[in-house]
Structure formats: structure tokens, C-alpha cells
Design an enzyme around this catalytic site. Structure first.
Site, mmCIF file in Angstrom:
data_model
loop_
_atom_site.group_PDB
_atom_site.id
_atom_site.type_symbol
_atom_site.label_atom_id
_atom_site.label_comp_id
_atom_site.label_asym_id
_atom_site.label_seq_id
_atom_site.Cartn_x
_atom_site.Cartn_y
_atom_site.Cartn_z
ATOM 1 N N HIS A 1 0.843 -1.412 -0.010
ATOM 2 C CA HIS A 1 0.041 0.119 0.071
ATOM 3 C C HIS A 1 0.929 1.276 0.182
ATOM 4 O O HIS A 1 0.458 2.342 0.489
ATOM 5 C CB HIS A 1 -0.975 0.009 1.318
ATOM 6 C CG HIS A 1 -1.989 -1.204 1.191
ATOM 7 N ND1 HIS A 1 -3.163 -1.100 0.663
ATOM 8 C CD2 HIS A 1 -1.900 -2.489 1.677
ATOM 9 C CE1 HIS A 1 -3.784 -2.140 0.700
ATOM 10 N NE2 HIS A 1 -3.197 -2.822 1.444
ATOM 11 N N ASN B 1 -10.312 -2.989 2.498
ATOM 12 C CA ASN B 1 -9.997 -2.885 1.098
ATOM 13 C C ASN B 1 -11.205 -2.795 0.294
ATOM 14 O O ASN B 1 -12.428 -2.828 0.598
ATOM 15 C CB ASN B 1 -9.334 -4.325 0.685
ATOM 16 C CG ASN B 1 -7.869 -4.346 0.832
ATOM 17 O OD1 ASN B 1 -7.128 -3.651 1.057
ATOM 18 N ND2 ASN B 1 -7.300 -5.636 1.008
HETATM 19 FE FE1 HDE Z 1 -2.466 -4.789 5.650
HETATM 20 N N1 HDE Z 1 -0.672 -4.188 6.107
HETATM 21 N N2 HDE Z 1 -1.902 -6.503 6.219
HETATM 22 N N3 HDE Z 1 -4.254 -5.715 4.780
HETATM 23 N N4 HDE Z 1 -3.139 -3.057 4.892
HETATM 24 C C1 HDE Z 1 -0.258 -2.725 5.784
HETATM 25 O O1 HDE Z 1 0.729 -1.296 7.357
HETATM 26 C C2 HDE Z 1 -0.670 -6.769 6.858
HETATM 27 C C3 HDE Z 1 -4.648 -6.764 5.063
HETATM 28 C C4 HDE Z 1 -4.362 -2.686 4.482
HETATM 29 O O2 HDE Z 1 -3.380 3.417 3.960
HETATM 30 C C5 HDE Z 1 1.014 -2.321 6.307
HETATM 31 O O3 HDE Z 1 1.044 0.935 7.521
HETATM 32 C C6 HDE Z 1 -0.617 -7.947 7.354
HETATM 33 C C7 HDE Z 1 -5.832 -7.255 4.696
HETATM 34 C C8 HDE Z 1 -4.533 -1.350 4.121
HETATM 35 O O4 HDE Z 1 -1.845 3.316 5.267
HETATM 36 C C9 HDE Z 1 1.297 -3.540 7.127
HETATM 37 C C10 HDE Z 1 -1.627 -8.880 6.700
HETATM 38 C C11 HDE Z 1 -6.392 -5.831 4.582
HETATM 39 C C12 HDE Z 1 -3.237 -0.687 4.545
HETATM 40 C C13 HDE Z 1 0.366 -4.642 6.578
HETATM 41 C C14 HDE Z 1 -2.577 -7.877 5.984
HETATM 42 C C15 HDE Z 1 -5.363 -4.926 4.438
HETATM 43 C C16 HDE Z 1 -2.433 -1.919 4.622
HETATM 44 C C17 HDE Z 1 1.929 -1.824 5.292
HETATM 45 C C18 HDE Z 1 -1.946 -10.224 7.067
HETATM 46 C C19 HDE Z 1 -7.986 -5.637 4.354
HETATM 47 C C20 HDE Z 1 -2.942 0.411 3.942
HETATM 48 C C21 HDE Z 1 2.265 -0.307 5.841
HETATM 49 C C22 HDE Z 1 -2.148 -10.760 8.420
HETATM 50 C C23 HDE Z 1 -8.856 -5.981 5.374
HETATM 51 C C24 HDE Z 1 -3.288 1.554 4.985
HETATM 52 C C25 HDE Z 1 1.350 -0.106 6.953
HETATM 53 C C26 HDE Z 1 -2.648 2.861 4.664
HETATM 54 C C27 HDE Z 1 -1.096 -1.710 5.149
HETATM 55 C C28 HDE Z 1 0.317 -5.796 7.254
HETATM 56 C C29 HDE Z 1 -3.604 -8.138 5.406
HETATM 57 C C30 HDE Z 1 -5.414 -3.610 4.276
HETATM 58 C C31 HDE Z 1 2.778 -4.176 6.773
HETATM 59 C C32 HDE Z 1 0.316 -8.926 8.252
HETATM 60 C C33 HDE Z 1 -6.644 -8.824 4.850
HETATM 61 C C34 HDE Z 1 -5.809 -0.540 3.405
HETATM 62 O O5 HDE Z 1 1.271 -3.332 8.450
#
Ligand code: HDE
Length: 715
Positions: free
Chosen positions: A90, A163
Site C-alpha cells: 500500500h 480494501n
Molecule cells: Fe495490511 N498492511 N496486512 N491488509 N493493509 C499494511 O501497514 C498486513 C491485510 C491494508 O493507507 C502495512 O502501515 C498483514 C488485509 C491497508 O496506510 C502492514 C496482513 C487488509 C493498508 C500490513 C495484512 C489489509 C495496509 C503496510 C495479513 C484488508 C494501507 C504499511 C495478516 C482488510 C493503510 C502499513 C494505509 C497496510 C500488514 C492483510 C488492508 C505491513 C501482516 C486482509 C488498506 O502493516
């Protein structure tokens, strides 16, 4: 500006007009960090006025530079460190301020502050993003879009980090680093950028049948939205709502755009990424700047644990939806984005969303994907934002007061007074006290089982909802899904990966697998063995809510971008009549010429082109008007860009209106034979422009005219 007006102004700024000055502790801190360049003397970071910002300090005009030039060294050193690590996923995004308004009290289900009473306003900051591309990549890549909402509630910050698709690739957080490594550019040559069409991604997902449902969404047009403003959002996981009596229900969060749900087509998305890589970011920014504030309705699917146990799928499995036909949406409020950030870095880049940020009244379910997220987000901000105090950055700081005994660390802003930083204490009168049942208390869900690594049985069913999704699409949408699989897999170099993926698709739909196989010039392979032999029958087999085209929403043409071609000799009067009707309906009309600047109409009137066919090709617009005026038509016919402009409009199924002699340009572009058969192509004499204007508005409002789509499944 007096001190009090300064405070009021920044309160409004922070909350999109909703804050009460004096009740918001972040306002004062914002005021301190907000810098207005006008009317100030240039200083160093220590506030020392700078006499000369043009020249290095030297020993003589032609002599060596001096080490003591602290002004130069401070400036360059700061510059050296201007970049921070980008988000691992993202990375590219766009944000805006706004508010959430509750339609009604929802206290029956939750004590969460935003739903406490009818009409309650909660300030928000929202960030939309692509997932795989780096910060400098493009907006219109085929990808999932992030839809992250930070609610600044009275009881602390609540981040709903969702999402634009309601399911995910994997069921367990353990696989997230593998998924991201597979989709990101391949490590040996760092290619391709912002694209899933490569071997490592398809290698991984074809070995992970649980990702099949998400692949259907990713290969659908949802992965190439027309605008951030025109896409749905989903919380994805099952959450809990908890009321003041400590009763809990399960809940899924849905955002529905009032602008309608619209997408690009693939050829268009590819071309836009070259002509305007900032297409979505610009669209959001311009809409808000012009006062067209995008809105979404929040809908909840609420169900009990007992209901969930009876479902054919597991609600803790993030690769599954709860069909709306099984649990309908309850509309509970609206989200309005009404203010662009003042500074992209300070706000959009530094905003830290965390899946762990919940408030009293909201709680987690046992979804094993969600569990990993609770850890990951705080952890990543510590590296990305340089330490554990990122909550003090103004965009992240809550409106609710922050009082605890956490101290120090990198970049600490708060000035804690006194000597007490522990609890219990008597020296500070015991403050701050814990809130007891008035504070956040985890819902006491019973847990009494063996420690295991594994999955519940229903997690093993991977295809029923992929089939549900495919079978719920219109013929055009199905064709686009097949075309997307064909394109992506054609980019895969290892034949065994292609074959494995198509063998998995056989379990989704024979029709889909056959089309993809034909597109790849291969025979349909045998179906991939399933993990579960006799799954429960699904409750729902067709869901119109899953199709974008079946229910796009009735949204008119507000903010739609319409290109009107102009050149010297254009029939000015007819364009004026059209312009008035289109702009009255809320469209944004651009006069597009062989170059920008002034042109002379047929009767000598002046008409100004704000864009040229070179700087704004046809695929950037939603609809086209080809003008009347013999001389203008001849000039346009002689310009190399005109035919491509018209052909792209036609190819992407957009509404086209040709006035008078303009019809000849359509014929030259080769679309003459379609002119009388296609309801998206309108023809009129120049003198009749006012009469045809409303019909054109309706044709634009239809978004696209897919009957002319060149890639239907049956051809
Ligand atoms: Fe994320 N995800 N994600 N994700 N995600 C990040 O956090 C992570 C997942 C989502 O505009 C990171 O600040 C793991 C699902 C959005 O700043 C990080 C897992 C969904 C955004 C991270 C998931 C998301 C992130 C990267 C699986 C939809 C952007 C930078 C366990 C429900 C937020 C940050 C923004 C961002 C980890 C899966 C949505 C690395 C470990 C499922 C919208 O922390």
C-alpha cells in the site's frame, strides 16, 4: 490572525468543519506545526534569520567553500534525510479529511462512540491505495485498492483498515509475507513494477487454492476502478460489535459509494497509466477541490454466533463473504470527504493506520488473518515513522485525551510534568486511573482448547464462492474476467504454472477454464484435486450484489469528464448549448484542440481549448463530443491524434455525440457501420444540439455501452 481565530481555523481544518474549538487537544499541536510560508522571514531550523539563501559561504568569490557554513550544511543535511521508508504494501495512495455521520443510534448492538446517537458526527481521515506498486508507480494497475478509515472518536481512534474487495488471498497471517514476496517485483531484477502478471505471483497462488476466490475479484474490473470515489470498501474480516450490556454480535463492514460503482476497461487502464499515472489521485483531489464531496454509505451485516455456526462456510475465513442474500445490509451512516490534506507528506504519508486500533464497542473475531494484522501495523510504523511515538504526529493523534505512563522514546513531543510515570501511585493522587468497565474490555469469548497449528474443516472448501462470484457476473464482466486471466497467464513464462492455474479454474467454472485455456492455446487440463471431497452446499448460488454492472447505481453524470473537440471554424453556437446542459448536470466539460489556447469559431467567436489531444488523449475522458463546422472538421481530420482519440472512445465503449459534419470524422475512424446500431453513439445536426443534449446526458450516465465490447466471451 488572533490566537483564537487561529485555533478555530485549525479545528475546522482537522475535522472537516465538524470540530468544536477548545475541545480538541490536537488542535493546539496542529497550530504549532502548521506553517504558512507567506509573510515570514526565512530562518534556519533554530529560528535564526537567514541573510542569503543563494550562495555558499566561500573564502573569496572564487575561493573554496568553508566548513563553517552551518546554513548550507543544515539545509543539505535535512534534504539528505527527506525520504522515509515507504510502506511495504500500500505504498502509493491518496488521502482526504471528512466526517462520518450516524443515521441513527445503534446502541442495541454497540456502545462504539460513532454510533451513540442519531446524527452524531465523527471526524475521519481516509487513505486509498494500491497494494503492490511502489510509491512512484501508477494508479491504474490491476490491483486491490486499500480503503482505510481513521475515525477520531470521543473514545479514541478507531481504524477500519479495509480494501475495495471483501475477501483476501490467504486465510492465515502466516502466509502474508509469502504472498507479498510473490506479488512484488521479482527479486533478481526488480521487475515488473505494480503488476501481478508474472511467474512468482501465479506460481504462489496456483499452489494456494484458497486464493482462488480472491483471484476472481482481482481479475474482475473491480481491480481497475474508474475512481477511488466509485469503489466499494469492505472491512473484510468478521468483527464483533459489543453493546453496553456486554452482549455481542458478529459484523461485517461495507462502504457503498453514492457516486456509483464504476470501473475502467483494461486497454484504457494501460493507456491511462502512461498518460496520467496520477489518474485516481488527481480525480479525488479535483473532486474535493471543486466541492464535489464524495460520499459512501456504511452498511453492516449483523449476525449472531449461532447463525454463523449454521453457515456452509466459516465466518472466520477471510477468503469467504457472507452473501447479502443470506444477511442483508443494514445502512447505519454516511462518510463524506470534504477537505484535501494541506501537505501530502505530513498527512497522507505519515498517517499510521493500525488494525489494532479499536474502541469500546468494537472487538476482534478469531479470524487468524486478523490476528497477524493486530501485531503487524504498530510494528511497521515503528520502522517507517522512526519510533514508538508516531501517535503524536498530528494526523495520528486522537481527539480523545491521551494519558498514560508511557514515556520517552524517539521524537517524543509531549512534555510530561511531575515525577510520576507509574501506576499504582500515591504521589500523583493515583492518576491516571484505569477506566474499569467504562473503558475497553475485551469480549469474554470462551477459549478452552488444545494449542494447535491447523485450520477448521470448512476452511478447506476453496471454490464454492469463486463460482458464486463468477456466476453472478453479467456476460461482459465474465468476458473481462476471462480476458484478465488470459493476459496475466500469458505473461507467465513457465508453462506448468499456467496449466496448474487453469486446472484450478476448472473447479470454478468449466466455461471460464475453457476460455482461458483457448486464449493460451492449450487444452483444458484435468481439474485440480480438491482439499475436501463433499463440502456443504452453498446457501446462495447467484448474488446480483456481486456484479458491478448489474447494480452500478443511478448517479447521473456529476464529475464526469467530457471532451469536446475544437479547432478553428468550429460551430460555436451548438457547443455552447451543449456546454450549458452538460455543466448544469454536473459534468466537467473540456474543450480539447490540436493545441491548447484560443480558436476562432465559424462566426468569429473565440473558444479556448484548456487541453490538447497531445496532453490529454481520449482515454482520459468519459465521453466525447465531435463538433460541427466544416473547416474545423477538416482541421481535425488532418491531425494525427484525432483518429486515435475517437477510436479509443469507441473501443472503450464510451458515449459519443457527433454534430453535423463531425459525423464524417466517425466514418473516417471506421465506426460508420456501427453508428445506427449503437445506443451510445448519438448523431444530430449542429442546429439540434440543444435538443439532443439530454439524450447525450443519459448516454453518458450509462457509463459504458458494452454491446460494442470487442472481447465478449461468445465471439
Ligand atoms: Fe495490511 N498492511 N496486512 N491488509 N493493509 C499494511 O501497514 C498486513 C491485510 C491494508 O493507507 C502495512 O502501515 C498483514 C488485509 C491497508 O496506510 C502492514 C496482513 C487488509 C493498508 C500490513 C495484512 C489489509 C495496509 C503496510 C495479513 C484488508 C494501507 C504499511 C495478516 C482488510 C493503510 C502499513 C494505509 C497496510 C500488514 C492483510 C488492508 C505491513 C501482516 C486482509 C488498506 O502493516
Amino acid at each position: 490572525m488572533t490566537a483564537s481565530t487561529a485555533t478555530e481555523e485549525s479545528a475546522t481544518a482537522k475535522t472537516g468543519g465538524a470540530a468544536r474549538p477548545g475541545t480538541n487537544p490536537t488542535v493546539a499541536s496542529l497550530e504549532r506545526v502548521r506553517v504558512d510560508a507567506s509573510d515570514r522571514t526565512l530562518t534556519t531550523n533554530q529560528g535564526v534569520p537567514i541573510g542569503d539563501n543563494q550562495n555558499t559561504l566561500k573564502a573569496g568569490l572564487r575561493g573554496p567553500s568553508l566548513l563553517e557554513d552551518f546554513i548550507l550544511r543544515e539545509k543539505v543535511t535535512h534534504f539528505d534525510h527527506e525520504r522515509i521508508p515507504e510502506r511495504i504494501v500500500h505504498a502509493r495512495g491518496s488521502g482526504a479529511h471528512g466526517y462520518f455521520e450516524a443515521y441513527d443510534a445503534l446502541t442495541q448492538y454497540t456502545r462504539a462512540a460513532p454510533f451513540a446517537e442519531k446524527g452524531k458526527i465523527t471526524p475521519v481521515f481516509v487513505r486509498f491505495s494500491t497494494v503492490a506498486g511502489e510509491r512512484g508507480s501508477k494508479d491504474t494497475a490491476r490491483d486491490v485498492r486499500g480503503f482505510a478509515v481513521k475515525f477520531y472518536t470521543d473514545e479514541g481512534n478507531w481504524d477500519l483498515v479495509g480494501n475495495n474487495m471483501p475477501v483476501f488471498f490467504i486465510q492465515d497471517a502466516m502466509k502474508f509475507p509469502d504472498l507479498v514476496h510473490a506479488v512484488k517485483p521479482e527479486p533478481h531484477h526488480a521487475m515488473p513494477q505494480a503488476a501481478s502478471a508474472h511467474d512468482t505471483f501465479w506460481d504462489f497462488v496456483s499452489l494456494m487454492p484458497e486464493s482462488t476466490h480472491m483471484l476472481m475479484w482481482l481479475m474482475s474490473d473491480r481491480a481497475i476502478p474508474r475512481s477511488f470515489r466509485m469503489m466499494q470498501g469492505f472491512g473484510v474480516h468478521t468483527f464483533r460489535l459489543v453493546n453496553a450490556q456486554d452482549e455481542s454480535v458478529f459484523c461485517k463492514f461495507h462502504w457503498k459509494p453514492l457516486q456509483g460503482t464504476h470501473s475502467l476497461v483494461w486497454d484504457e487502464a494501460v493507456k491511462i497509466s502512461g498518460a496520467d499515472p496520477d489518474f485516481h489521485r488527481r480525480d479525488l483531489w479535483e473532486a474535493i477541490e471543486s466541492g464535489e464531496f464524495p460520499e459512501w454509505e456504511l452498511g453492516l451485516q449483523i449476525f449472531t454466533e449461532e447463525q454463523a455456526e449454521g453457515f456452509s462456510f466459516d465466518v472466520l475465513d477471510s477468503t469467504k463473504i457472507v452473501p447479502e442474500e443470506l444477511v442483508p445490509l443494514l445502512p447505519v451512516g454516511r462518510l463524506v470527504l470534504n477537505r484535501n490534506p494541506d501537505n501530502f507528506f505530513a498527512e497522507t504519508e505519515q498517517v499510521a493506520f493500525c488494525a489494532a486500533h479499536i474502541i469500546p464497542g468494537i472487538d476482534f473475531s478469531n479470524d487468524p488473518l486478523l490476528a497477524g494484522r493486530i501485531h503487524s501495523y504498530v510494528d511497521t510504523q515503528i520502522t517507517r515513522l522512526g519510533g514508538p511515538n508516531f501517535h503524536e504526529i498530528p494526523i495520528n493523534s486522537p481527539i480523545a485525551p491521551v494519558q498514560n505512563n508511557q514515556r520517552d522514546g524517539m521524537h517524543r513531543q509531549a512534555l510530561h510534568r511531575g515525577r510520576v510515570s507509574y501506576e499504582p501511585n500515591s504521589l500523583a493522587g493515583g492518576c491516571p486511573f484505569q477506566a474499569g468497565t467504562g473503558g475497553f474490555v475485551s469480549f469474554p469469548a470462551a477459549v478452552a482448547e488444545d494449542k494447535v497449528r491447523g485450520k477448521p474443516e470448512k476452511f478447506a472448501e476453496h471454490y464454492a464462492q469463486a463460482t458464486l462470484f463468477f456466476e453472478s457476473q453479467t456476460a461482459v464482466e465474465k468476458a473481462h474476467i476471462a480476458a484478465a486471466f488470459r493476459f496475466e497467464l500469458s505473461k507467465v513464462g513457465v508453462p506448468a504454472i499456467r496449466e496448474r492455474m487453469v486446472s484450478s479454474l476448472v473447479n470454478v467454472s468449466q466455461e471460464l477454464a475453457a476460455q482461458v485455456a483457448a486464449g493460451l492455446g492449450m487444452a483444458v487440463p484435468a481439474a485440480m484435486p480438491r482439499a475436501i471431497a463433499d463440502p456443504q452446499s452453498p446457501e446462495v448460488t447467484v448474488s446480483p450484489a456481486l456484479s458491478l454492472m448489474a447494480r452500478p447505481g443511478e448517479c447521473g453524470i456529476r464529475t464526469r469528464q467530457i471532451a469536446v473537440l475544437v479547432a478553428d471554424g468550429v460551430h460555436h453556437v451548438s457547443l455552447l448549448a451543449l456546454y450549458n446542459t452538460l455543466t448544469a448536470a454536473g459534468a466537467v466539460v473540456h474543450f480539447v484542440g490540436p493545441r491548447v489556447g484560443m480558436f476562432a469559431g465559424a462566426s468569429g467567436e473565440k473558444i479556448e481549448a484548456d487541453k490538447s489531444m497531445e496532453n490529454a488523449p481520449g482515454f482520459l475522458f468519459d465521453a466525447l463530443v465531435v463538433p460541427d463546422g466544416r473547416e474545423a472538421v477538416q482541421a481535425l481530420a488532418g491531425n494525427g491524434h484525432t483518429m486515435e482519440f475517437i477510436k479509443d472512445m469507441f473501443r472503450h465503449c464510451k458515449a459519443i455525440l457527433a454534430l453535423g459534419a463531425g459525423r464524417e470524422l466517425l466514418e473516417m475512424a471506421g465506426i460508420g457501420p456501427m453508428m445506427d446500431k449503437d445506443e451510445g453513439i448519438l448523431l444530430a445536426d449542429g442546429a439540434d444540439a440543444a435538443q439532443i443534449a439530454q439524450a447525450f446526458v443519459n448516454a453518458v450516465a450509462a457509463h459504458r455501452h458494452p454491446a460494442r465490447d470487442s472481447d465478449p466471451p461468445t465471439k
